[in-house]
Design an enzyme around this catalytic site. Structure first.
Site, PDB file in Angstrom:
ATOM      1  N   ARG A 220     -30.593  18.529  -0.900  1.00  0.00           N
ATOM      2  CA  ARG A 220     -31.485  19.686  -0.808  1.00  0.00           C
ATOM      3  C   ARG A 220     -31.386  20.299   0.579  1.00  0.00           C
ATOM      4  O   ARG A 220     -31.343  19.605   1.597  1.00  0.00           O
ATOM      5  CB  ARG A 220     -32.924  19.274  -1.085  1.00  0.00           C
ATOM      6  CG  ARG A 220     -33.189  18.838  -2.514  1.00  0.00           C
ATOM      7  CD  ARG A 220     -34.682  18.718  -2.753  1.00  0.00           C
ATOM      8  NE  ARG A 220     -35.331  20.016  -2.625  1.00  0.00           N
ATOM      9  CZ  ARG A 220     -36.643  20.177  -2.473  1.00  0.00           C
ATOM     10  NH1 ARG A 220     -37.423  19.117  -2.388  1.00  0.00           N
ATOM     11  NH2 ARG A 220     -37.167  21.376  -2.371  1.00  0.00           N
TER      12      ARG A 220
ATOM     13  N   GLY B  61     -41.741  19.433  19.789  1.00  0.00           N
ATOM     14  CA  GLY B  61     -42.151  20.323  20.867  1.00  0.00           C
ATOM     15  C   GLY B  61     -43.642  20.298  21.127  1.00  0.00           C
ATOM     16  O   GLY B  61     -44.423  19.665  20.415  1.00  0.00           O
TER      17      GLY B  61
ATOM     18  N   THR C  43     -16.292  17.118   6.159  1.00  0.00           N
ATOM     19  CA  THR C  43     -17.061  17.792   5.103  1.00  0.00           C
ATOM     20  C   THR C  43     -17.712  19.049   5.661  1.00  0.00           C
ATOM     21  O   THR C  43     -18.466  18.997   6.625  1.00  0.00           O
ATOM     22  CB  THR C  43     -18.148  16.858   4.548  1.00  0.00           C
ATOM     23  OG1 THR C  43     -17.529  15.705   3.970  1.00  0.00           O
ATOM     24  CG2 THR C  43     -18.980  17.566   3.479  1.00  0.00           C
TER      25      THR C  43
ATOM     26  N   GLU D 149     -20.375  21.899   5.158  1.00  0.00           N
ATOM     27  CA  GLU D 149     -21.600  22.138   4.395  1.00  0.00           C
ATOM     28  C   GLU D 149     -22.051  23.569   4.594  1.00  0.00           C
ATOM     29  O   GLU D 149     -22.192  24.036   5.722  1.00  0.00           O
ATOM     30  CB  GLU D 149     -22.701  21.181   4.849  1.00  0.00           C
ATOM     31  CG  GLU D 149     -22.324  19.718   4.698  1.00  0.00           C
ATOM     32  CD  GLU D 149     -23.407  18.791   5.200  1.00  0.00           C
ATOM     33  OE1 GLU D 149     -24.502  19.300   5.486  1.00  0.00           O
ATOM     34  OE2 GLU D 149     -23.154  17.584   5.293  1.00  0.00           O
TER      35      GLU D 149
ATOM     36  N   TYR E  26     -15.867   5.848  17.378  1.00  0.00           N
ATOM     37  CA  TYR E  26     -16.193   5.774  15.959  1.00  0.00           C
ATOM     38  C   TYR E  26     -15.230   4.811  15.284  1.00  0.00           C
ATOM     39  O   TYR E  26     -14.036   4.793  15.551  1.00  0.00           O
ATOM     40  CB  TYR E  26     -16.064   7.161  15.339  1.00  0.00           C
ATOM     41  CG  TYR E  26     -16.752   7.332  14.009  1.00  0.00           C
ATOM     42  CD1 TYR E  26     -18.076   7.746  13.955  1.00  0.00           C
ATOM     43  CD2 TYR E  26     -16.083   7.088  12.819  1.00  0.00           C
ATOM     44  CE1 TYR E  26     -18.715   7.916  12.734  1.00  0.00           C
ATOM     45  CE2 TYR E  26     -16.712   7.249  11.595  1.00  0.00           C
ATOM     46  CZ  TYR E  26     -18.037   7.662  11.559  1.00  0.00           C
ATOM     47  OH  TYR E  26     -18.662   7.825  10.351  1.00  0.00           O
TER      48      TYR E  26
ATOM     49  N   LYS F  96     -19.657   4.625   8.924  1.00  0.00           N
ATOM     50  CA  LYS F  96     -19.649   4.661   7.462  1.00  0.00           C
ATOM     51  C   LYS F  96     -18.671   5.664   6.851  1.00  0.00           C
ATOM     52  O   LYS F  96     -18.446   5.640   5.652  1.00  0.00           O
ATOM     53  CB  LYS F  96     -21.068   4.984   6.963  1.00  0.00           C
ATOM     54  CG  LYS F  96     -22.120   3.983   7.402  1.00  0.00           C
ATOM     55  CD  LYS F  96     -23.480   4.294   6.818  1.00  0.00           C
ATOM     56  CE  LYS F  96     -24.096   5.533   7.454  1.00  0.00           C
ATOM     57  NZ  LYS F  96     -24.474   5.309   8.860  1.00  0.00           N
TER      58      LYS F  96
ATOM     59  N   GLN G 243     -12.522   8.924   5.407  1.00  0.00           N
ATOM     60  CA  GLN G 243     -13.023   9.497   4.163  1.00  0.00           C
ATOM     61  C   GLN G 243     -12.075  10.586   3.658  1.00  0.00           C
ATOM     62  O   GLN G 243     -11.394  11.260   4.419  1.00  0.00           O
ATOM     63  CB  GLN G 243     -14.417  10.075   4.360  1.00  0.00           C
ATOM     64  CG  GLN G 243     -14.475  11.382   5.128  1.00  0.00           C
ATOM     65  CD  GLN G 243     -15.891  11.947   5.180  1.00  0.00           C
ATOM     66  OE1 GLN G 243     -16.859  11.237   4.976  1.00  0.00           O
ATOM     67  NE2 GLN G 243     -16.006  13.228   5.465  1.00  0.00           N
TER      68      GLN G 243
END
Length: 606
Positions: A470, A478, A500, A502, A535, A542, A546
């Protein structure tokens, strides 16, 4: 305010976590430790505010920090290369570059959500921790007590009384029905202490008008009714009270109890740093209403149109604005340099005084809205009215009143004007769902006063809020409570794999994309030294290697498993219920947007 931004490590954000419920956290701590959390966010389609799961934690490059300040006194520290949020012509959420935002209207929260299950009691054993001044008692015995650090003579004394120092027992081994006391004192309180509305008022009054000592609480004021109320709370619980009236009429009330002093000071502080308890955001609304009442009774004023709180504590002014939002009050703050004589303490004081104003409805703050010109003209056309006819229906003298709004002749329009438009179009049978969201949602709009460069250049942090895909992408942080929107992701040093991309549309109308259109950018930052924690597998990453688009995998982290499963399940169940309500509202918004897209170029009067 709603900002598309990154924040410095110590900028606080308002979140819900499984361990602590609602509260304030340094964003850097949340990101560096990848702590599970739900953000307090608005839904771009419905503008309703509730909790949404944080789906990723983002570390951003070192950048210059800027201070964005609103006319209401709200402010936030962010990077300059991101956006504030406002409304577009169709009433959809739109981004506004911060460097262009001065004088423009941007989003702020109108209210904060209540906890699903408010805390009705305090666990005093957890609250006091390993405090050596606290003793625990249990009628059926304390079980396995660690006496290794307790002198032999003291141990016999404790055992004869069925007690032990709290550190020797520990929270996990303390019986649920235990009582606690301050050492060498007979006053006891149950481990599970009830949080009542009157206790909330006592805390508010103390924060505003009191101070604490090791074995005493002291408040002073001229209002006998307020002081009697404060004293009565403790007298009804068997606590000794002493009083003194000075020649100038100031009356001192002293609570003579080391245990009560320890409790109140642990929750609120003892001196100039006194503030609303961190755990208070999980209390019920009726308790917080009384706490607010105590603050105003202690050091505030009441008028027909608003209440005001006066404090020399900037941190209290900040939390008081959050309290106002939690209670649905329009609030603002300002400061002024003052010097005056403090009668109760008989000292001269010079410094900055902060004033926080609260109102159920304000004619100044939060009453203007960016004009959704095309949305309004679309409503009028669906009503099949000319501007003159619309003016007549709304009680205006001429069509220019309608034309001025539809053509945005002013930088914003009053909420009451939009309500007048909505009521007329709704009576004409027009579906005004989007305008309903703008007027009845959980956001308001305030003007940006300044965007100023600071001397801070440091790493920045962000939170991704895209639960189950979503598009929420905002959270609160703040001073005074402002909405912050998460930024694009970062490709960490050492990463291998596909990225990826988005895309999200926060507006209410569709956006056409065609082959070859520029829709994103990559920004490269050169590193002077190899990454200390690249990384990869050793870091527990994770997404290494990919292929193709991947959804967030934060749910695979070990800390999400057993310890937090129950709390997450409860929150997700509430989210699912709210999602169903939002889905219905989304359908109404989509219908409204489709109709709004069918518009003409008419801009003049009829």
């Amino acid at each position: 305010m709603v900002i598309h931004a990154s924040l410095p490590y110590d900028e606080q954000v308002f979140l819900w976590t499984p361990e602590g419920g609602f509260g304030f956290y340094d964003i850097g701590d949340i990101v560096e430790n990848e702590r599970a959390a739900h953000a307090v966010s608005f839904d771009p389609k419905t503008l309703r505010v509730r909790t949404h799961r944080v789906s990723d934690h983002i570390r951003n490059p070192t950048k210059r920090i800027f201070r964005v300040t609103l006319e209401s006194g709200r402010e936030v520290l962010v990077t300059r290369d991101h956006n504030l949020f406002t409304l577009d012509e169709r009433g959809g959420v739109a981004r506004l570059p911060s460097e262009d935002a001065e004088g423009e209207l941007v989003m702020v929260p109108d209210r904060l959500p209540e906890p699903h299950a408010p805390d009705t009691e305090l666990d005093l054993v957890d609250l006091f921790g390993d405090d050596e001044d606290i003793v625990v008692y249990a009628a059926d015995g304390l079980g396995d007590v660690d006496w290794s650090h307790v002198p032999t003579g003291s141990r016999r004394h404790y055992e004869q009384r069925g007690s032990a120092p709290l550190p020797a027992v520990g929270a996990s081994k303390t019986p649920e029905d235990a009582t606690v006391a301050f050492k060498q004192s007979d006053t006891k309180l149950p481990r599970h202490f009830e949080v009542t509305p009157e206790f909330g008022w006592v805390l508010g009054f103390y924060i505003a008008e009191g101070y604490g000592r090791r074995k005493q609480l002291v408040v002073n004021n001229r209002n006998d009714a307020h002081l009697d109320r404060f004293a009565s709370f403790f007298e009804s619980r068997g606590v000794s009270i002493s009083e003194h009236v000075r020649e100038d009429g100031i009356r001192d009330v002293t609570v003579c109890s080391a245990l009560w002093s320890k409790l109140v000071r642990t929750l609120c502080g003892s001196g100039s740093e006194k503030n609303i308890p961190e755990c208070a955001w999980n209390w019920s609304t009726d308790v917080l209403e009384r706490l607010y009442e105590g603050l105003i009774d202690g050091d505030g004023s009441r008028r027909d149109s608003r209440d005001s709180l006066f404090t020399n504590n900037d941190a209290l002014a900040d939390r008081a604005m959050y309290l106002g939002a939690r209670l649905g009050l329009v609030n603002s703050t300002y400061s002024r340099d003052r010097s005056y004589h403090i009668e109760p303490s008989d000292v001269d004081w010079e410094g900055t005084q902060h004033v926080v104003d609260f109102a159920e409805e304000s004619h100044k703050r939060g009453q203007s809205v960016p004009i959704p010109t095309e949305l309004l003209s679309g409503y009028r056309k669906r009503a099949e009215w000319t501007m003159a006819e619309a003016a007549e229906e709304m009680g205006y003298r001429s069509a220019s009143s309608i034309s001025n709004v539809e053509n945005a002749e002013w930088n914003g329009v009053k909420r009451e004007t939009l309500e007048r438009f909505r009521d007329a179009y709704r009576d004409a049978g027009v579906d005004t769902a989007r305008l309903d969201h703008i007027l009845d949602g959980h956001v308001r709009f305030e003007r940006v006063e300044t965007v100023e460069e600071t001397d801070r250049v440091e790493p920045t942090y962000d939170l991704e809020v895209q639960p189950n895909g979503r598009v929420i992408e905002n959270f609160i942080g703040g001073k005074g409570g402002v909405f912050l929107s998460n930024t694009a992701g970062i490709v960490d040093p050492g990463y291998h794999g596909q990225i990826t991309l988005e895309l999200s549309n926060l507006g209410t109308a569709p956006v056409a994309l065609s082959p070859g259109m520029r829709v994103s950018q990559l920004v490269f930052t050169e590193m002077k030294n190899p990454a200390e924690r690249p990384y990869g597998v050793e870091r527990g990453s994770k997404y290494q290697d990919q292929e193709g688009p991947q959804a967030s995998r934060i749910g695979a982290d070990p800390e999400f498993a057993a310890a937090r499963a129950e709390a997450e399940a409860e929150m997700d169940a509430e989210d699912a219920k709210a999602d169903a309500e939002d889905a219905k509202a989304d359908a109404e918004a989509d219908t409204d947007a489709d109709a709004g897209a069918d518009r003409t170029d008419e801009t003049g009067g009829s």
